[in-house]
Motif scaffolding. Structure first.
Motif, PDB file in Angstrom:
ATOM      1  N   TYR A  51      45.255  45.528  41.515  1.00  0.00           N
ATOM      2  CA  TYR A  51      45.672  46.601  40.621  1.00  0.00           C
ATOM      3  C   TYR A  51      45.964  47.857  41.427  1.00  0.00           C
ATOM      4  O   TYR A  51      45.367  48.101  42.476  1.00  0.00           O
ATOM      5  CB  TYR A  51      44.573  46.902  39.592  1.00  0.00           C
ATOM      6  CG  TYR A  51      44.219  45.713  38.732  1.00  0.00           C
ATOM      7  CD1 TYR A  51      44.922  45.436  37.565  1.00  0.00           C
ATOM      8  CD2 TYR A  51      43.194  44.851  39.110  1.00  0.00           C
ATOM      9  CE1 TYR A  51      44.615  44.335  36.788  1.00  0.00           C
ATOM     10  CE2 TYR A  51      42.878  43.751  38.333  1.00  0.00           C
ATOM     11  CZ  TYR A  51      43.588  43.493  37.169  1.00  0.00           C
ATOM     12  OH  TYR A  51      43.277  42.409  36.408  1.00  0.00           O
ATOM     13  N   TYR A  82      34.931  46.153  41.319  1.00  0.00           N
ATOM     14  CA  TYR A  82      33.577  45.919  40.811  1.00  0.00           C
ATOM     15  C   TYR A  82      32.545  46.462  41.792  1.00  0.00           C
ATOM     16  O   TYR A  82      31.585  47.134  41.416  1.00  0.00           O
ATOM     17  CB  TYR A  82      33.339  44.436  40.560  1.00  0.00           C
ATOM     18  CG  TYR A  82      32.054  44.166  39.796  1.00  0.00           C
ATOM     19  CD1 TYR A  82      32.055  44.024  38.414  1.00  0.00           C
ATOM     20  CD2 TYR A  82      30.830  44.095  40.463  1.00  0.00           C
ATOM     21  CE1 TYR A  82      30.879  43.810  37.714  1.00  0.00           C
ATOM     22  CE2 TYR A  82      29.653  43.883  39.770  1.00  0.00           C
ATOM     23  CZ  TYR A  82      29.687  43.746  38.400  1.00  0.00           C
ATOM     24  OH  TYR A  82      28.508  43.547  37.724  1.00  0.00           O
ATOM     25  N   ALA A  88      40.107  42.952  41.924  1.00  0.00           N
ATOM     26  CA  ALA A  88      39.093  43.157  40.894  1.00  0.00           C
ATOM     27  C   ALA A  88      37.702  43.182  41.511  1.00  0.00           C
ATOM     28  O   ALA A  88      36.838  43.963  41.103  1.00  0.00           O
ATOM     29  CB  ALA A  88      39.194  42.068  39.830  1.00  0.00           C
ATOM     30  N   GLU A  92      34.871  39.334  37.732  1.00  0.00           N
ATOM     31  CA  GLU A  92      36.189  39.957  37.652  1.00  0.00           C
ATOM     32  C   GLU A  92      36.613  40.230  36.215  1.00  0.00           C
ATOM     33  O   GLU A  92      37.382  41.153  35.959  1.00  0.00           O
ATOM     34  CB  GLU A  92      37.221  39.087  38.364  1.00  0.00           C
ATOM     35  CG  GLU A  92      36.984  38.986  39.867  1.00  0.00           C
ATOM     36  CD  GLU A  92      38.085  38.253  40.593  1.00  0.00           C
ATOM     37  OE1 GLU A  92      39.076  37.872  39.935  1.00  0.00           O
ATOM     38  OE2 GLU A  92      37.963  38.057  41.806  1.00  0.00           O
ATOM     39  N   THR A 101      49.533  45.883  37.377  1.00  0.00           N
ATOM     40  CA  THR A 101      49.002  44.647  37.944  1.00  0.00           C
ATOM     41  C   THR A 101      49.986  44.086  38.958  1.00  0.00           C
ATOM     42  O   THR A 101      51.179  43.951  38.674  1.00  0.00           O
ATOM     43  CB  THR A 101      48.771  43.594  36.840  1.00  0.00           C
ATOM     44  OG1 THR A 101      47.861  44.111  35.869  1.00  0.00           O
ATOM     45  CG2 THR A 101      48.205  42.314  37.437  1.00  0.00           C
ATOM     46  N   VAL A 143      35.957  43.809  35.119  1.00  0.00           N
ATOM     47  CA  VAL A 143      36.960  44.770  35.580  1.00  0.00           C
ATOM     48  C   VAL A 143      38.233  44.647  34.750  1.00  0.00           C
ATOM     49  O   VAL A 143      38.814  45.657  34.327  1.00  0.00           O
ATOM     50  CB  VAL A 143      37.272  44.556  37.074  1.00  0.00           C
ATOM     51  CG1 VAL A 143      38.386  45.490  37.534  1.00  0.00           C
ATOM     52  CG2 VAL A 143      36.021  44.784  37.910  1.00  0.00           C
ATOM     53  N   VAL A 144      38.671  43.436  34.498  1.00  0.00           N
ATOM     54  CA  VAL A 144      39.901  43.202  33.738  1.00  0.00           C
ATOM     55  C   VAL A 144      39.810  43.840  32.355  1.00  0.00           C
ATOM     56  O   VAL A 144      40.758  44.500  31.893  1.00  0.00           O
ATOM     57  CB  VAL A 144      40.190  41.689  33.620  1.00  0.00           C
ATOM     58  CG1 VAL A 144      41.352  41.439  32.665  1.00  0.00           C
ATOM     59  CG2 VAL A 144      40.498  41.096  34.986  1.00  0.00           C
TER      60      VAL A 144
END
Length: 235
Positions: A227, A183, A179, A195, A221, A198-199
């Motif tokens: 990812y 970013y 993540a 993070e 994931t 991003v999630v």
């Protein structure tokens, strides 16, 4: 700098402070709005490259305003919020925000994040003009030049940061990214990334792309790792 910025906050002091700092680093096209109504009027009459949005406004909360703005604009939205709980931050991102800073904030951090977003957007547009990028897969097509996302033959509105994240995945299929790496590549490396941002953006993309967002097959994931975009075909 020709980028246009809309600052939305009911505290005049914050508006003036941010405007002065932005002008000092070279931004001259800045519009200030002290209410949701003023912000909506502004976006109906002008195009903005960046919107900085306070959550606590006198006539409509910033989350509701963001939802309204997302009906017509894909411009990056940076939330300023005094609500520091994770749920409040996540709500803003789920509703279409691209980033957030909690109050009280370091003014230069806000300016740095604005610069990072605008720099990434400027590079994104410049690259798109120089070379068209079109990715076709079984269920979706994404066109960098036109900024279009077509899912199952239907055009789906896609805010700028979601589109840029998806294009980054398409450009690097079957590669694993943390993540934090995502970013840095999509939001900009000059500020410390969160993070959660991003999630949430991945979650929003899954809702647009996946047949079952709870069991993703395209953006998967890898627990404890990161990812990976697994294209079905095409590309």
């Amino acid at each position: 700098m020709k980028e246009t910025i809309l600052l939305v906050d009911d505290e005049e002091g914050i508006l003036i402070m941010l405007e002065n700092l932005l002008r000092k680093v070279g931004y001259s096209s800045i519009t200030k709005a002290g209410s949701a109504a003023a912000a909506l009027t502004a976006v109906r009459t002008a195009r903005f490259d960046m919107i900085v949005l306070d959550v606590m406004l006198p006539d409509m909360d910033g989350f509701s305003l963001c939802t309204e703005l997302r009906k017509t604009v894909t411009t990056p939205i940076l939330f300023l919020t005094a609500r520091s709980s994770d749920m409040d931050k996540l709500q803003g991102l789920y509703l279409g925000g691209d980033d957030y800073v909690t109050k009280p904030f370091n003014p230069m951090e806000v300016v740095a994040r604005i610069q990072a977003h605008l720099r990434r957007s400027s590079r994104y547009v410049s690259d798109a003009v120089s070379a068209e990028e079109l990715y076709r897969y079984d269920t979706f097509t994404v066109n960098r030049t036109s900024g279009q996302l077509i899912v199952n033959r239907v055009e789906v509105p896609c805010p700028a940061k979601e589109l840029e994240l998806l294009l980054y995945f398409c450009k690097h299929p079957n590669r694993v990214f943390t993540a934090q790496q995502l970013y840095e590549q999509v939001w900009g490396a000059m500020v410390e990334g969160d993070e959660k941002t991003v999630v949430i953006h991945i979650s929003r993309l899954r809702k647009k792309l996946e047949a079952d967002p709870s069991d993703p097959k395209l953006i998967v994931t890898l627990r404890g790792i990161g990812y990976k975009f697994v294209p079905s075909s095409g590309g």
